[in-house]
Motif scaffolding. Structure first.
Motif, PDB file in Angstrom:
ATOM      1  N   ILE A   1     -13.587   5.057 -12.200  1.00  0.00           N
ATOM      2  CA  ILE A   1     -12.019   5.286 -11.895  1.00  0.00           C
ATOM      3  C   ILE A   1     -11.408   5.748 -12.882  1.00  0.00           C
ATOM      4  CG2 ILE A   1     -10.046   4.152 -11.617  1.00  0.00           C
ATOM      5  CD1 ILE A   1     -11.281   2.043  -9.307  1.00  0.00           C
TER       6      ILE A   1
ATOM      7  N   ASN B   1      -6.221  -7.313  -4.014  1.00  0.00           N
ATOM      8  CA  ASN B   1      -5.547  -7.241  -4.846  1.00  0.00           C
ATOM      9  C   ASN B   1      -4.708  -8.064  -4.601  1.00  0.00           C
ATOM     10  OD1 ASN B   1      -7.455  -5.009  -4.832  1.00  0.00           O
ATOM     11  ND2 ASN B   1      -5.708  -3.518  -4.388  1.00  0.00           N
TER      12      ASN B   1
ATOM     13  N   VAL C   1      -9.089  -3.983   0.408  1.00  0.00           N
ATOM     14  CA  VAL C   1      -8.426  -4.074  -0.798  1.00  0.00           C
ATOM     15  C   VAL C   1      -7.624  -4.200  -0.756  1.00  0.00           C
ATOM     16  CG1 VAL C   1      -8.468  -2.096  -2.620  1.00  0.00           C
ATOM     17  CG2 VAL C   1      -9.929  -2.099  -1.084  1.00  0.00           C
TER      18      VAL C   1
ATOM     19  N   GLU D   1     -15.032  -1.830  -2.361  1.00  0.00           N
ATOM     20  CA  GLU D   1     -14.836  -0.758  -3.433  1.00  0.00           C
ATOM     21  C   GLU D   1     -14.054  -1.209  -4.239  1.00  0.00           C
ATOM     22  OE1 GLU D   1     -17.060   0.497  -6.391  1.00  0.00           O
ATOM     23  OE2 GLU D   1     -17.999  -0.057  -4.314  1.00  0.00           O
TER      24      GLU D   1
ATOM     25  N   THR E   1       0.167  -1.291  -0.114  1.00  0.00           N
ATOM     26  CA  THR E   1       0.045   0.489  -0.544  1.00  0.00           C
ATOM     27  C   THR E   1       1.002   1.231   0.000  1.00  0.00           C
ATOM     28  OG1 THR E   1      -0.310  -0.598   2.512  1.00  0.00           O
ATOM     29  CG2 THR E   1      -1.802  -1.260   1.372  1.00  0.00           C
TER      30      THR E   1
ATOM     31  N   SER F   1      -6.963  -2.643  -8.315  1.00  0.00           N
ATOM     32  CA  SER F   1      -7.728  -3.937  -8.735  1.00  0.00           C
ATOM     33  C   SER F   1      -7.891  -4.321 -10.450  1.00  0.00           C
ATOM     34  CB  SER F   1      -8.848  -4.065  -8.054  1.00  0.00           C
ATOM     35  OG  SER F   1      -8.811  -3.738  -6.382  1.00  0.00           O
TER      36      SER F   1
ATOM     37  N   ASP G   1     -10.380  -1.125  -6.228  1.00  0.00           N
ATOM     38  CA  ASP G   1      -9.955   0.158  -6.875  1.00  0.00           C
ATOM     39  C   ASP G   1      -8.729   0.064  -8.218  1.00  0.00           C
ATOM     40  OD1 ASP G   1      -7.378  -1.345  -5.363  1.00  0.00           O
ATOM     41  OD2 ASP G   1      -7.054   0.054  -4.749  1.00  0.00           O
ATOM     42  N   LEU G   2      -8.085   1.410  -8.681  1.00  0.00           N
ATOM     43  CA  LEU G   2      -7.577   1.213  -9.681  1.00  0.00           C
ATOM     44  C   LEU G   2      -6.208  -0.096  -9.666  1.00  0.00           C
ATOM     45  CD1 LEU G   2      -6.503   2.300 -12.674  1.00  0.00           C
ATOM     46  CD2 LEU G   2      -5.222   4.016 -11.620  1.00  0.00           C
TER      47      LEU G   2
END
Length: 1435
Positions: free
Chosen positions: A297, A233, A229, A261, A93, A266, A263-264
């Motif tokens: 996104i 991922n 997330v 939700e 992260t 993912s 993210d990019l």
């Protein structure tokens, strides 16, 4: 922001002592590998090659470690085929990386390690040292030691984040130790694993291809860490590595269900998984970008680079360009990685120029090319094989401060391997090692792949051995390349062994490896192994392509393995989810027509449209296997359930009949539907019909069908234009073919100009339109610099067919000057031109010219010359060529032996024929039926009927079935041997076998019946031929008339004349001559004169032939004055006497009893100089000179003008009226053949022959053979039997000549006896023929029952023959010379002696019969005694 997408880079290792993970290389230039395996990540021998390091990427710039942190945020993934980095490292992260960067910027503390609180520990500057310390300690552990031994000591204080880096750094070298650290932390109650730690271990396991372990850990830990997330991922990244797109999609859906939700990162991971899962579909990149935007996104640079990298892997330039344009449209600026990916995809798609343009554009965009850029550009030109450009790029790299790395060497090795320069590739490989570069798995794979494609499997195996010896572990692609090489070389056992070795090494096969091995098993027809491997392949999630399914079905269908076929069909439905129509197509191509028919019925029942080609293939299969009823049933089913298919079914029937080679049925179906006026047909149907007609040489039908096709407006294809043009050429209609050719050219249809122009030239040559043939060649010479050799050969062949040697030679010289060089066929056509023109003597001159030009005369040219001379009958030249050919080392073929035997047989050279047959058998050839037929004809022609029968027996023993030629020759043999009964029997047998005798065979049999006066048999055969509808020519009627003439049945001759007119055969003068001769021979000259008068009334211009018939009839009847009167009438009518009249009067004079009558006849014809007269008669047909000389010799011999007869005989030999070999006395060759000579001429020749043999016997030279043969023949000449005449003459002289026991008409004498007789016999004291000084008052010869003998011998001849029958020549001579009184006593004594001898023999026979009866009553009787007694009775 920090870029932590799916393809982002993580922090590179800072300590050089720590082992770094070997990076994966792309081997997409290997045709043997198309999929990726994560097992490739593990190698036994690691090497350090981090292209992520700035010092490697930009060596000409001076970077410090602190500068790297600022550059890190813009590092992205390169094209996978050029370089791959650990993308999962980017899954950490953003806060972790921010923290890492912050600590990285601080200086390390030099103070001692001391106990700190959590806040101080978190702010400490030496976190890297602590992590590195623990990492080194853990990696130094031995295999039997545990991680807990290090961690339990708590040598350094660690934060949770520090442990994350420990797991990560340890995992780079050993995923097992990293997992052990993770498990140790889980066992400690004071430490609770967080989402960051779970994401880290998942990333480590994903890179190590431990998907199952990662799934287990994720499943177990997910509830404890919550919906994070980062964890999802990481797990998606594990699936994405193996292309498990469906699993990634499931996790994405699961995230949304749980309120987490994506993210990019993912979506980037999802895109990466989709690109690895299989081939790209059109517009896939745009669709994936749209999906990202629909989630709210905005795609970033990593998203675009991931998509372009995927396009590069698949060499999909169109999709890459679309993504690049979308990137520019959405204001996302491309970076260096984008350009690298675009350069790579251009290079992979063969656009090296575009790749170079993008490379040159980098500077204007503010980017500096790095090592990846140069390697991508290098690969673009290497793929094209541009060695010079590759060398320039390498030099530029070195000038810019770059060095050739492993990727550079791999690319150059790939280029040389692709060009087949394997030695140079191996040299580059050795140079690579000498410069300190370590060959990796890609290097070895490229070498093995290129060597395998070149079928150099020994060298490929050696490279594999070097790879193993170097400690480099073979990857899946390495094994696949080696397996493909062995499979291509046909070494299937070795391929199977390598496949098993790959399995033992723990590498799972991919789709390619499975497919290659499945193909190997299928080619070996090993169905059992193929099905086992197929099942394992399916279980592992792979499926073969449709082509491999077709091969599998083809093998299963060949074994009728219906169970396995059904299993494959179910897999096609479940795994591929194919429609019944596509499955029908696969089954059809695989040859499983019954299953295909079943699926086709399903398609029809569902109302779907079916592929007509599949139906046609099924129908063709049924038709070829004779299952016509099933084909009709299937068509009826389709007709019933498929609407609007009537016309197609009709067309299908036509096409299937064509494919089944049933042209008649196809034409019937076509014409039946064509007559309905609603049937126009399709292009495929017309194509099938025309091609079928062409194959069956039904050219007229093909022309009609082509006209129908044009009438219905169906445009012919290029293939049909070409086929029809060739058909019209075969029909000798070159103008029509030429028109079609020009029409097709006007439509720009792709035709095979060479074959059409060649056929046009040949066709124009056959119809003798050489000017048009020359115009075609002239137009080709204007269009092309060099006209094809086949066209020139066709033109020269056309010249040769017309015998135009000069034109053929001019074309030959043009070929020599302008090219192409002539071939053997060209030279043969040149020789053929001379042969057709009849200039055989010039062949040797042309052969010498060709040899002077440097051409070697081929065997075919020699055979062509030999056949030409053989056809002309030149035995001498043929023998010379034959022996020269053998001396040159050319061995004769069966065809050549056949030609030689045929020629020698026609020349009646028996010994040479028999020697040639023996030579042929010694050469290993077995005589065929044609050879035996030639031998039959030869022996029949020379009347050696015994050998003819022997040859026929050889035919039967060899197992040959006699053909028409065999039967015709045998029938002719029996006819000539005066055995018409056997000939008729053989003809009946021949007709039972369905063989038709030749017309000449019928004629020969009728002639044989006529010769033996077998009137009933001849009439039966003649009437049978007429009733069967045979068109009998005039010669048949003439034969029957001759028979009626000989039998004296002139009434039937008249009836035959009427029948002849009714049959439409007009009688000629020769026919009327035969009728008149028939009347004359039967003693009715008045009737013959009536026929002459009828001819006078019907025709104004008559020759002497009918007059000669009437005159001859009166003369033979003894009406000499009437005959002379008819001669005067002929002269009064304006006809001068010719050879026919002369011959009639001379022949009649030779048979006159008195000299006065003969003189009277001779005075009736004008005197002439004999020599001059013979000159006039020589060119006249009908054997005019021969008949005249025969009659003259008879007359001179009869009135004792024997010297004059000798002079006439010798003059006839000199003038070639008589054959010069009528008698011969040569070395070991004494013989005579007096056939066709008259009695007087034969007696003259016999006397001359005896005189020559007497001289040879006295002088001892020429040497005689063992036996001397005199051929008299069995025919009669003017009712005179030459055989009887010569026998009477020789037997009167007491000669040793005796009749041959095996052949009629042949007399044989032992040479020794003949020589003694010629020396000692008083009859041979004076053999000189002299003229009598005084003309005799009466004829010295007399004709008695066909025997022309001395008049004084007639009483004795009659007495001996009537009282004693046939006697030996010596006995006849003794009896004939005795007086009448003495001869009577001798004959009487001879008769009484025979009677007494017969009575004595009968008495001996009765006594022996009594003895036999007495012996048979005894108890013991020996069979031998009985047999002997019976033999005595018989004797």
């Amino acid at each position: 922001m920090a870029y932590t997408g799916v393809l982002g880079f993580a922090t590179p290792p800072l300590n050089s002592s720590r082992k770094s993970k070997a990076h994966k290389k792309d081997t997409s230039f290997s045709c043997c590998s198309t999929s990726t395996s994560t097992n490739e990540q593990e190698t036994a021998k690691k090497f350090t090659y981090s292209r992520a390091s700035p010092s490697v990427r930009w060596p000409h710039l001076k970077f410090s470690e602190t500068q790297y942190s600022s550059q890190k945020k813009m590092m992205y993934s390169e094209v996978k085929n050029e370089i791959e980095v650990d993308s999962e490292e980017g899954l950490v992260t953003e806060d972790v990386i921010d923290e890492e960067v912050e600590v990285f910027d601080k200086r390390f503390s030099r103070n001692k390690v001391k106990k700190m609180n959590k806040l101080a520990l978190k702010r400490a500057k030496d976190w890297r040292k602590r992590v590195q310390f623990l990492t080194d300690r853990i990696l130094e552990l031995k295999s039997e030691e545990f991680v807990a031994d290090v961690l339990d000591e708590k040598m350094v204080q660690m934060t949770p984040t520090d442990f994350c880096f420990v797991v990560k750094w340890v995992g780079q070298s050993s995923w097992q130790r990293a997992l052990e650290v993770y498990e140790w932390l889980n066992l400690r109650h004071w430490y609770a694993p967080n989402a960051r730690m779970l994401a880290t271990i998942l990333a480590v396991l994903g890179k190590a291809n431990q998907e199952a372990m990662a799934v287990e850990i994720f499943t177990r830990a997910e509830p404890a860490v919550g919906n994070t997330v980062q964890v999802y991922n990481a797990m998606m990244g594990v699936y994405a590595r193996n292309g498990r797109f469906s699993k990634v999609q499931e996790l994405l859906d699961l995230m949304r269900q749980r309120g987490c939700e994506p993210d990019l990162v993912s979506f980037n991971t999802l895109i990466n998984a989709r690109l690895k899962s299989g081939p790209m579909t059109p517009n896939l990149g745009i669709e994936l970008l749209g999906e990202v935007r629909r989630s709210g996104i905005r795609p970033d640079i990593i998203t675009y680079n991931t998509l372009i990298s995927g396009c590069s892997r698949e060499s999909n330039l169109n999709e890459a360009v679309k993504v690049f344009h979308d990137m520019e449209a959405h204001k996302c600026q491309p970076d260096l990685w984008t350009y690298n990916a675009m350069i790579s995809v251009c290079g992979r798609c063969g656009l090296a120029g575009e790749a170079e343009r993008l490379f040159n554009e980098l500077g204007s965009k503010g980017f500096l090319p790095d090592a990846v850029t140069y390697n991508s550009l290098l690969y673009a030109f290497a793929r094209e094989g541009n060695v010079e450009k590759v060398r320039e790029i390498c030099e530029e790299m070195v000038e810019k401060g770059f060095t050739k790395d492993e990727m550079t060497y791999n690319t150059i090795i790939y280029m040389h391997g692709k060009q087949g320069k394997h030695d140079l590739a191996l040299q580059i490989y050795r140079d690579m090692k000498s410069y300190g570069r370590h060959p990796d798995a890609v290097t070895y794979t490229v070498l093995i792949d290129s060597l395998g494609k070149a079928n150099k499997m020994t060298e490929a195996a050696n490279v594999m051995s070097e790879m193993l010896n170097s400690g480099t572990r073979p990857t899946l692609r390495t094994y696949s390349a080696l397996i493909c090489g062995y499979a291509k070389a046909g070494q299937r056992a070795e391929a199977e062994e390598i496949f098993d070795c790959m399995l033992r090494s723990g590498i799972k096969p991919d789709n390619l490896a499975y497919s290659v091995m499945l193909d190997v098993h299928l080619r070996s027809n090993n169905t059992k192994k193929a099905m086992l491997l197929y099942q394992k392949m399916v279980n592992d999630g792979f499926v073969p392509d449709l082509a491999l399914y077709e091969a599998l079905l083809r093998v299963l269908g060949g074994e009728n393995n219906e169970k396995c076929i059904q299993k494959v069909v179910e897999d096609l439905e479940e795994l591929h989810r194919l429609s019944p129509e596509i499955i029908t197509s696969v089954l059809t191509k695989g040859g499983c027509y019954d299953f295909a028919a079943s699926k086709l019925r399903l398609v029809v029942m569902q109302g779907s449209r079916f592929n007509p080609d599949n139906l046609l293939s099924i129908l063709a299969s049924y038709s070829l296997s004779g299952r016509h009823s099933e084909a009709i049933e299937l068509l009826n089913f389709i007709q019933e359930h498929a609407s609007g298919s009537q016309q197609f079914i009709a067309e299908a029937l036509v096409v299937i009949h064509c494919k089944a080679r049933q042209l008649d049925a196809a034409l019937d179906e076509y014409y039946r539907n064509y007559n309905l006026h609603t049937f126009c047909g399709s292009s495929a149907m017309y194509n099938s019909l025309i091609k079928a007609c062409d194959e069956n040489e039904c050219f007229a039908e093909a022309s009609q069908i082509f006209s129908d096709m044009k009438f219905h407006g169906i445009e012919p294809s290029a293939d049909i234009y070409q086929t029809m043009a060739l058909i019209y050429c075969k029909m000798d209609l070159p103008e029509t073919a030429h028109y079609l050719f020009e029409q097709a050219e006007g439509k720009s249809l792709p035709l095979h100009h060479l074959s059409i122009c060649s056929c046009l030239v040949e066709a124009y040559g056959r119809v003798n339109q050489l000017v048009k043939a020359e115009s075609i060649v002239g137009s080709l010479r204007q269009r092309f610099k060099i006209v094809d050799r086949k066209i020139w050969n066709s033109l020269i062949q056309a010249y040769a067919a017309s015998g135009c040697y000069e034109k053929a030679r001019a074309a030959f010289n043009t070929m020599m000057r302008d090219g192409p060089s002539p071939t053997v066929d060209t030279m043969n056509c040149l020789l053929q031109a001379l042969i057709v023109d009849g200039r055989l003597n010039e062949l040797y001159v042309v052969i010498q010219d060709l040899q002077d030009m440097g051409f070697k005369i081929s065997k075919s040219s020699i055979i062509l010359m030999l056949e030409a001379f053989a056809q002309s009958g030149n035995v001498f030249e043929v023998k010379k060529i034959y022996h020269g050919m053998k001396a040159a080392g050319y061995l004769p073929t069966m065809h050549l032996y056949r030609v030689m035997i045929g020629l020698l047989s026609r020349a009646k050279q028996v010994r040479d024929v028999e020697a040639m047959v023996s030579e042929m058998e010694e050469a290993g050839f077995t005589p065929d039926l044609s050879i035996y037929n030639l031998l039959l004809k030869l022996y029949t022609k020379i009347e050696d009927y015994k050998k003819t029968v022997q040859v026929y027996q050889q035919i039967q023993e060899s197992g040959f079935e006699p053909d028409e030629e065999t039967y015709n020759t045998l029938i002719l043999m029996y006819c000539r041997d005066c055995r018409p009964e056997e000939a008729a029997s053989l003809m009946r047998e021949m007709r039972k076998l369905g063989l038709n005798p030749h017309v000449d065979t019928y004629k020969s049999l009728i002639a044989a019946f006529c010769k033996k006066l077998m009137l009933e048999e001849a009439e039966e055969l003649f009437d049978g031929l007429k009733s069967e509808g045979h068109k009998l020519d005039r010669s048949f009627y003439h034969l029957m008339m001759k028979m009626y003439r000989r039998s004296g049945n002139h009434s039937k001759a008249e009836t035959l004349l009427v029948t002849m007119k009714e049959s439409g055969v007009e009688p000629t003068i020769a026919t009327m001559h035969l009728l008149m001769t028939s009347y004359g021979s039967s003693g009715h000259p008045v009737e013959a004169e009536k026929v002459l008068n009828n001819l006078k009334s019907m025709a104004s211009n008559l020759s002497t032939l009918p007059y000669s018939s009437v005159i001859d009839a009166y003369l033979k009847n003894g009406d000499l004055d009437v005959g002379i009167q008819k001669l005067v009438e002929m002269k009064n009518e304006g006809l001068d006497p010719d050879h026919r009249i002369w011959t009639c009067f001379v022949r009649a004079a030779s048979l006159c009893h008195s000299m006065g009558e003969a003189t009277k006849l001779l005075n009736a014809i004008a005197d002439a100089e004999i020599d001059c007269y013979l000159k006039e008669l020589e060119p006249i047909e009908d054997n005019a000179a021969f008949n005249f000389v025969n009659a003259l010799a008879d007359m001179l011999w009869a009135f004792e003008r024997r010297a004059t007869a000798t002079w006439i005989f010798q003059l006839a030999v000199k003038r070639n009226i008589y054959h010069n070999n009528v008698y011969r006395v040569a070395d070991k060759d004494w013989g005579a053949d007096f056939r066709k000579l008259s009695a007087g001429a034969a007696l003259v020749g016999l006397t001359l022959w005896l005189d020559h043999m007497q001289d040879a016997s006295l002088e001892g030279f020429p040497e005689s053979p063992k036996s001397v043969v005199l051929i008299t023949g069995t025919a009669e000449y003017n009712k005179v039997s030459l055989n009887s005449t010569l026998k009477a003459y020789l037997w009167e002289m007491g000669s040793p000549f005796l009749p041959c026991k095996t052949r009629n008409g042949v007399l044989i004498a032992k040479a020794h006896s003949l020589r003694l007789w010629l020396k000692d016999s008083p009859f041979c004291m004076d053999l000189e023929l002299k003229d009598s000084p005084i003309l005799p008052e009466t004829n010295s010869m007399q004709l008695i029952e066909g025997c022309y003998i001395r008049r004084g011998l007639v009483p004795a001849f009659n007495d001996i023959r009537e009282r004693l029958g046939q006697v030996t020549p010596r006995k006849f001579s003794r009896l004939a010379l005795l007086s009448d009184e003495k001869r009577d006593r001798v004959i009487q004594a001879d008769i009484e002696g025979k009677r007494e001898k017969l009575a004595k023999l009968e008495k001996v026979g009765v006594m022996r019969k009594k003895n036999i009866s007495r012996f048979s009553k005894q108890k013991f009787t020996r069979k031998a005694v009985v047999s002997e007694a019976e033999t005595g009775v018989v004797s």
